[in-house]
Design an enzyme around this catalytic site. Structure first.
Site, PDB file in Angstrom:
ATOM      1  N   CYS A  46       0.810  -1.220   0.000  1.00 29.65           N
ATOM      2  CA  CYS A  46       0.000   0.000   0.000  1.00 29.65           C
ATOM      3  C   CYS A  46       0.849   1.277   0.000  1.00 29.65           C
ATOM      4  CB  CYS A  46      -0.912   0.007   1.219  1.00 29.65           C
ATOM      5  SG  CYS A  46      -1.740  -1.548   1.507  1.00 29.65           S
ATOM      6  N   HIS A  85      -8.678   1.587  -3.762  1.00 29.35           N
ATOM      7  CA  HIS A  85      -7.337   1.273  -3.264  1.00 29.35           C
ATOM      8  C   HIS A  85      -6.624   0.240  -4.134  1.00 29.35           C
ATOM      9  CE1 HIS A  85      -3.994   0.900  -0.699  1.00 29.35           C
ATOM     10  NE2 HIS A  85      -4.440  -0.029   0.127  1.00 29.35           N
TER      11      HIS A  85
END
Lengths: 394, 164
Positions: A88, A341
């Site tokens: 991430c 995301h």
């Protein structure tokens, strides 16, 4: 080798969501959006590429991806051409690395491009692959991998320690959906009510469907340039990279560094180092993008980043201080919860949003913003990455 | 038997969730051999005394290679409980029940997150005692000379201590 200043000068992303496109399609869309953002900027101006992606090796059966991406988007890198893989935080890590290369004189104009293609070829793999995003041999088989499990435990521990409520969790999702409502490139564009959240399926109590960000396909690109080159390429206000930090104190859940799971000392340390290096304090930050993979994450992040006292994140978020006009507007383009995301692309999206905020051209503009900050956590909350931006160099 | 047998009708990048444990591939194979005997173990440095988990082949403190396996507690207490109902990965059935477990104060490993086995919703609560549970997982092929042989595997989690 010199001692130069590094600026971000252009950025763009493709439409994020469930996409009928491969990762090489998505990176081309993002590169085009990035160069379209600054008329006159051409592939030949760019001498470096940092490609941020974690699952490309598993989901697209391609490794050694950076040269493949460079060729697809028309770059011929002569300073750097590499991939970074920190899940991430890949995008923001790429920006930190580009800053270092530009400041040192190793590169002049570097594109940082993040992308993930998650919805292919069989959807069941997304949840299963996530179990490899934590320590494969220890936490993966024990269930930490599918993210809501681990963050639900952290939410419960924060609730026990500080009295945080489900309504306070909901306020984060409501705010971020509101911010994402007019972001056409985000995964979702809809209003969310407390009733929607309360009636949604439970994923892992206390986290329901709308407490969780979605998995998304997507890509985003940003260009980092030496100050002198930036002045040649753009008439817009220059947005300087001031300083950041990346901290990892453990990788296996059992070695958690805090007093309890609602206590994140690794983020506190990253924040302290980033503030020192940037010459900024929490009160100087006008706009921030924090890693709202779950509603509870943003609540703990505003505490550890110093925007409010430890334990006060719930009331702080619920009070409206995180929206436009509040003390510190956060996730002003919708954040992970609304924008989506695609792991490696997320930090790049955050950087683009801060650049636009400081240049006065964001969709949800924070008036007079001078300094901004982005934050990503990655893996099973084992690493924290912070980048700071300003209209003046450090 | 848990785990997905190798390439059983799945798209080829199917992930093998469990470690390859055998000594032909893994230098910490004693940990898995100890599991088969019901022991939960890790490595301790004979030089500086540092206990590290997971087990290592070097001491992360002094980089000595002179390590020994020591026993960890096989019982702990549930501090925080979680049930995952949505987005449950293939091979699991919702809810996945997991716990942040606390081990006794004298244990070198104080906490661990583990899935809980052999219990349903409501059958375990915070404060309850849990114990090590070892189970078989799908064997894995590995080359042995010119042959490819299947190696048996085990893994671990925790289960409620049965009340008498």
């Amino acid at each position: 080798m010199g001692n130069y200043n590094a600026c971000v000068i252009a950025g763009g992303q493709c439409k994020w969501g469930v996409r009928e496109a491969s990762y090489v399609d998505l990176v081309q869309e993002a590169a085009k959006a990035c160069l379209d953002d600054l008329p006159g900027l051409k592939p030949s101006h760019i001498d470096g590429l940092i490609f941020a992606s974690t699952f490309v090796g598993r989901r697209s059966t391609q490794v050694n991806t950076a040269p493949v991406v460079a060729e697809r988007i028309g770059l011929k890198p002569t300073s750097i051409c590499t991939r970074v893989d920190v899940l991430c935080a890949g995008g923001s890590t790429g920006i930190l690395l580009a800053q270092g290369l530009v400041e040192s004189g190793m590169a002049e104009v570097v594109m940082v491009l993040g992308s993930e293609k998650l919805y292919t070829p069989e959807r069941w793999q997304i949840q299963y692959d996530e179990m490899a995003a934590v320590d494969h041999d220890w936490d993966g088989p024990n269930g930490i991998g599918p993210p809501p499990v681990w963050f639900a435990v952290q939410a419960k521990e924060h609730m026990k320690a500080y009295g945080t409520t489900k309504e306070q969790l909901a306020s984060v999702s409501i705010t971020n959906y509101k911010h994402g409502l007019n972001n056409p490139k985000g995964h979702f564009q809809k209003e969310l009510t407390l009733q929607d959240i309360q009636e949604a399926p439970v994923i892992a109590d206390p986290l329901g469907l709308f407490d969780c960000c979605p998995f998304s396909d997507g890509a985003a690109a940003i260009v980092v340039a030496r100050e002198e080159r930036a002045k040649d390429l753009t008439d817009r206000p220059l947005v300087y990279l001031r300083g950041g930090a990346q901290v990892s104190l453990h990788s296996v859940g059992g070695n958690w560094p805090g007093e309890h799971l609602g206590d994140w000392p690794h983020l506190r340390l990253a924040a302290r180092k980033a503030y020192e290096r940037s010459g900024l304090k929490p009160k100087d930050i006008d706009v921030a993008q924090t890693h709202d993979c779950f509603s509870i994450s943003e609540i703990i992040e505003v505490e550890e980043l110093g925007f409010c006292e430890k334990g006060e994140g719930g009331p702080f978020c619920e009070s409206g201080e995180i929206t436009i006009g509040g003390k510190i507007p956060i996730n002003t383009d919708g954040g992970l919860i609304s924008s989506g995301h695609p792991f490696g692309a997320t930090g790049v999206r955050m950087g683009i949003e801060i650049m636009k905020q400081l240049q006065g051209r964001a969709i949800n503009q924070v008036q007079g913003a001078t300094f901004g900050l982005t934050h990503n956590l990655s893996g099973g909350n084992v690493e924290h990455t912070i980048v700071t931006y300003g209209l003046e160099p450090r | 038997m848990k785990g997905i047998p190798f390439l059983e009708g799945k798209y080829s990048p199917t992930l093998d969730l469990y470690p390859i444990e055998c000594k032909e591939f893994n230098r910490i194979y004693p940990f898995y051999d100890n599991l088969r005997e019901g022991r939960f173990t890790t490595t301790k440095c004979k030089g500086c005394g540092k206990v590290s988990f997971p087990p290592r082949v070097i001491c992360p403190e002094c980089y000595s290679e002179d390590l020994e396996y020591i026993d960890l507690p096989t019982r702990g207490k549930v501090v925080t409980l979680v049930e995952k109902w949505g987005g449950v990965p293939i091979q699991y059935t919702p809810p996945m029940i997991g716990a942040w477990i606390e081990f006794p104060e004298d244990s070198p490993v104080r906490h661990y997150f583990s899935l809980l086995y052999n219990c349903g919703v409501g059958e375990v609560k915070e404060g309850d005692e849990v114990q090590l549970y070892v189970f078989d997982v799908a064997p894995h092929p590995i080359d042995k000379g010119k042959e490819s042989i299947m190696k048996e595997r085990v893994y671990f989690g925790f289960e409620p201590v049965k009340k008498k």
